[in-house]
Write a protein that holds these residues in place. Structure first.
Motif, mmCIF file in Angstrom:
data_model
loop_
_atom_site.group_PDB
_atom_site.id
_atom_site.type_symbol
_atom_site.label_atom_id
_atom_site.label_comp_id
_atom_site.label_asym_id
_atom_site.label_seq_id
_atom_site.Cartn_x
_atom_site.Cartn_y
_atom_site.Cartn_z
ATOM 1 N N LEU A 177 0.609 -1.050 -0.038
ATOM 2 C CA LEU A 177 0.054 -0.071 -0.061
ATOM 3 C C LEU A 177 0.868 1.337 -0.120
ATOM 4 N N ALA A 178 2.011 1.006 0.787
ATOM 5 C CA ALA A 178 2.920 2.498 0.889
ATOM 6 C C ALA A 178 3.282 2.733 -0.583
ATOM 7 N N GLU A 179 3.817 1.691 -1.347
ATOM 8 C CA GLU A 179 4.292 1.721 -2.653
ATOM 9 C C GLU A 179 3.389 2.450 -3.656
ATOM 10 N N ALA A 180 2.054 1.960 -3.403
ATOM 11 C CA ALA A 180 0.898 2.837 -4.438
ATOM 12 C C ALA A 180 0.715 4.099 -3.939
ATOM 13 N N VAL A 181 1.063 4.542 -2.509
ATOM 14 C CA VAL A 181 0.730 5.947 -1.983
ATOM 15 C C VAL A 181 2.051 6.649 -2.782
ATOM 16 N N PRO A 213 7.633 11.742 -1.749
ATOM 17 C CA PRO A 213 7.153 10.983 -0.941
ATOM 18 C C PRO A 213 8.179 10.378 0.039
ATOM 19 N N VAL A 214 8.067 10.301 1.430
ATOM 20 C CA VAL A 214 8.958 9.802 2.325
ATOM 21 C C VAL A 214 8.181 8.873 3.446
ATOM 22 N N GLU A 215 8.448 7.660 3.243
ATOM 23 C CA GLU A 215 7.973 6.611 4.198
ATOM 24 C C GLU A 215 8.650 6.618 5.482
ATOM 25 N N PHE A 216 7.702 6.516 6.693
ATOM 26 C CA PHE A 216 8.524 6.504 7.859
ATOM 27 C C PHE A 216 7.759 5.422 8.718
ATOM 28 N N PRO A 217 8.344 4.824 9.753
ATOM 29 C CA PRO A 217 7.769 3.709 10.611
ATOM 30 C C PRO A 217 7.328 4.268 11.793
ATOM 31 N N ILE A 219 -7.239 2.861 -4.454
ATOM 32 C CA ILE A 219 -7.658 3.871 -3.658
ATOM 33 C C ILE A 219 -6.535 4.396 -2.814
ATOM 34 N N SER A 220 -5.213 3.640 -2.664
ATOM 35 C CA SER A 220 -4.106 4.179 -1.956
ATOM 36 C C SER A 220 -3.202 5.277 -2.981
#
Length: 571
Positions: free
Chosen positions: A61-65, A76-80, A230-231
């Protein structure tokens, strides 16, 4: 943050040594220089964890976002952040909801983020992420992980609510250990959270009803390709929200909270909805009380035929038209002009929706059940209120008077419940103490106590049960929860003794312990507060600062938004 003035430029827009440091180390990930020249930085707050099975598909889902953010011209920057898996964490995920919210708040505040997408699914991940984001108040959009596909076992559709039925059958010897294990794999056969209208799905409908997600977010199954779509669309939209400065506080108005309460009634949402929505309101600064849930739910019938209040599953809800179709049916009861994350009003989002299966989504004129929502009962046993879910209860027990059978804590319950000599019958009222916010600690989902084996053998399926704890949103029965003040805080529930008469009258919203005030005062003078012997770390902080259930069980020092918008410069 003023319109079109990006917060992230306080980091990446700097010249000299500071700007060099902020940009240089980011570039070791292969990021081009032009990404730092005014592109909106979108944080993707991810609760992916293999210890949170409901959220184990969130990397996809994060990759789709990210695709959507890039398409819209964002960075985009992903963080946990801390992930709360309902099925594994001990003593209860609820103990750590407030801690996770602090992680979210500080992660957003301390970093160069202009807008944030929250990836949440399992029960506590949704409220904790929303609570933390509210305390920073940036443009924010929520994506839920989606429900599992419904389970298939021996020719039947099954879901999490069947766990309670299987457990009773196993206790009675009607289900073998081999069948029990077989059912496990048959129920949880795809990615996603619980397939029924449990707490996870309730939280997904909550964010959609509040206007924090794109339409149809709540019900798309996790395994359906449209969850990725939708993501991706959400990734596109969050960039627009930053450009429009559409912050959480502009969406989360008093009217939005009222809409969410009414929608929760129509879909038969979990009682946990109360405690989480109260906490979110406290963070964003909206004056919401436990009495609002009762008042706003009273005229809303149950429109969604979903377990545990009905028969079907979240997957079925999506095929039948999704939450927009439910909201269209009840539009006359909603604030139609409240704004949502896509920039449209509630009315604009739902007016074109249709019902494709009237067995799953019914009309306001011909509802599935007349009773829905959350009923709040008060009396000397719960001066600040307690909650019950009428749609999942036994109608004949909604007015009931019986003698108390008391369990001082969960260990006492486990030790006594199947003792053949326990003085209990179907007219008794089971009372479980010391499982509230302070008492457990963390307010575990143990309120829907299993019935004694000897009564199950007689064919008894439900009894009145009262506690200061919570129950799983997948549970059912005539269960009174969230009694406030709790036993560990000295509430009157701490003073209940075996044999005391208790009357529950849901129609009149009362819960009465038939003991004189004089006798209660005598008992109070002899009451000794439980000593949990916890003196360090987060749990000690929690016990000392957590508020009671009727206030949302947040920590007192976390209420309201922080005045600090930009992190201190450490260089």
């Amino acid at each position: 943050m003023k319109k079109n003035q990006l917060r992230s430029q306080n980091w990446f827009g700097k010249s000299g040594k500071d700007g060099f440091i902020y940009r240089a180390w980011m570039k070791n990930q292969g990021i081009p220089s032009d990404f730092f020249e005014g592109k909106p930085v979108i944080g993707i707050c991810n609760t992916w964890s293999e210890l949170t099975p409901c959220n184990a598909h969130f990397r996809d889902l994060a990759e789709a976002v990210k695709k959507g953010v890039l398409e819209a011209g964002g960075f985009p920057v992903e963080f946990p952040v801390m992930s709360l898996g309902e099925t594994l964490i001990k003593p209860t995920a609820m103990l750590y909801r407030n801690l996770a919210s602090m992680d979210v708040e500080e992660s957003i505040r301390a970093n160069p983020i202009d807008g944030v997408v929250l990836l949440c699914g399992c029960d506590k991940t949704t409220p904790s992420l929303v609570m933390g984001a509210c305390s920073v108040d940036l443009p924010t959009l929520v994506i839920s992980g989606g429900p599992m596909m419904k389970g298939k076992w021996k020719g039947k559709d099954i879901g999490t609510s069947d766990v309670w039925r299987f457990a009773e059958a196993y206790k009675l010897g009607e289900l073998s250990q081999e069948e029990f294990v077989e059912a496990e794999a048959c129920m949880a056969r795809t990615q996603g959270h619980c397939a029924v209208m449990g707490t996870a799905s309730t939280m997904a409908t909550m964010v959609e009803a509040l206007g924090l997600s794109l339409p149809n977010n709540a019900a798309i199954p996790a395994a359906d390709a449209r969850r990725k779509v939708i993501s991706q669309l959400s990734g596109r939209r969050i960039v627009g929200m930053v450009q429009e400065n559409l912050t959480l506080s502009r969406i989360l108005t008093r009217e939005a909270f009222e809409n969410a309460i009414k929608v929760n009634a129509a879909i038969g949402g979990s009682t946990n909805f109360v405690i989480h929505l109260l906490a979110i309101a406290g963070r964003i600064g909206v004056d919401l009380s436990i009495d609002d849930f009762d008042r706003l739910s009273q005229d809303i019938p149950l429109l969604a035929n979903l377990q545990p209040s009905g028969e079907h599953f979240m997957e079925d809800l999506y095929y039948a038209g999704g939450l927009p179709a439910v909201m269209k049916q009840m539009l006359e009861h909603l604030h139609k002009d409240t704004i949502t994350v896509n920039g449209k009003t509630v009315a604009e989002n739902v007016t074109q929706s249709e019902i494709y299966n009237s067995d799953i989504i019914s009309s306001l004129e011909n509802p599935f059940k007349p009773n829905s929502g959350i009923a709040v009962v008060k009396g000397n046993l719960a001066p600040n209120g307690a909650v019950i879910k009428p749609s999942a209860a036994t109608p004949a027990l909604m007015k009931h008077r019986g003698k108390a059978v008391v369990f001082e804590n969960i260990e006492d319950y486990h030790a006594k419940i199947d003792d053949p000599d326990l003085d209990i019958d179907e007219n008794s009222v089971m009372v479980l103490k010391n499982v509230g916010p302070k008492g457990y600690p963390g307010m575990a989902e143990v309120g829907n106590m299993s019935l004694p084996k000897k009564l199950l053998e007689k064919g008894i399926k439900d009894m009145v049960r009262i506690s200061d704890g919570r129950m799983s949103g997948t549970g059912f029965g005539t269960v009174v929860l969230h009694v406030s003040p709790e036993a560990a805080a000295g509430g009157n529930i701490a003073l209940v003794q075996n044999g005391d008469w208790i009357e529950l009258d849901v129609d009149n919203r009362s819960l009465t312990l038939e003991v004189s005030e004089e006798e209660l005062e005598n008992r109070r003078n002899n009451w000794v507060a439980p000593n949990l012997n916890i003196n360090r770390g987060y749990v000690s902080l929690y016990i000392n600062h957590v508020e009671q259930a009727h206030l949302g069980a947040d920590m007192s020092f976390l209420k309201g938004k922080s005045g600090s918008e930009v992190a201190r410069d450490s260089h």
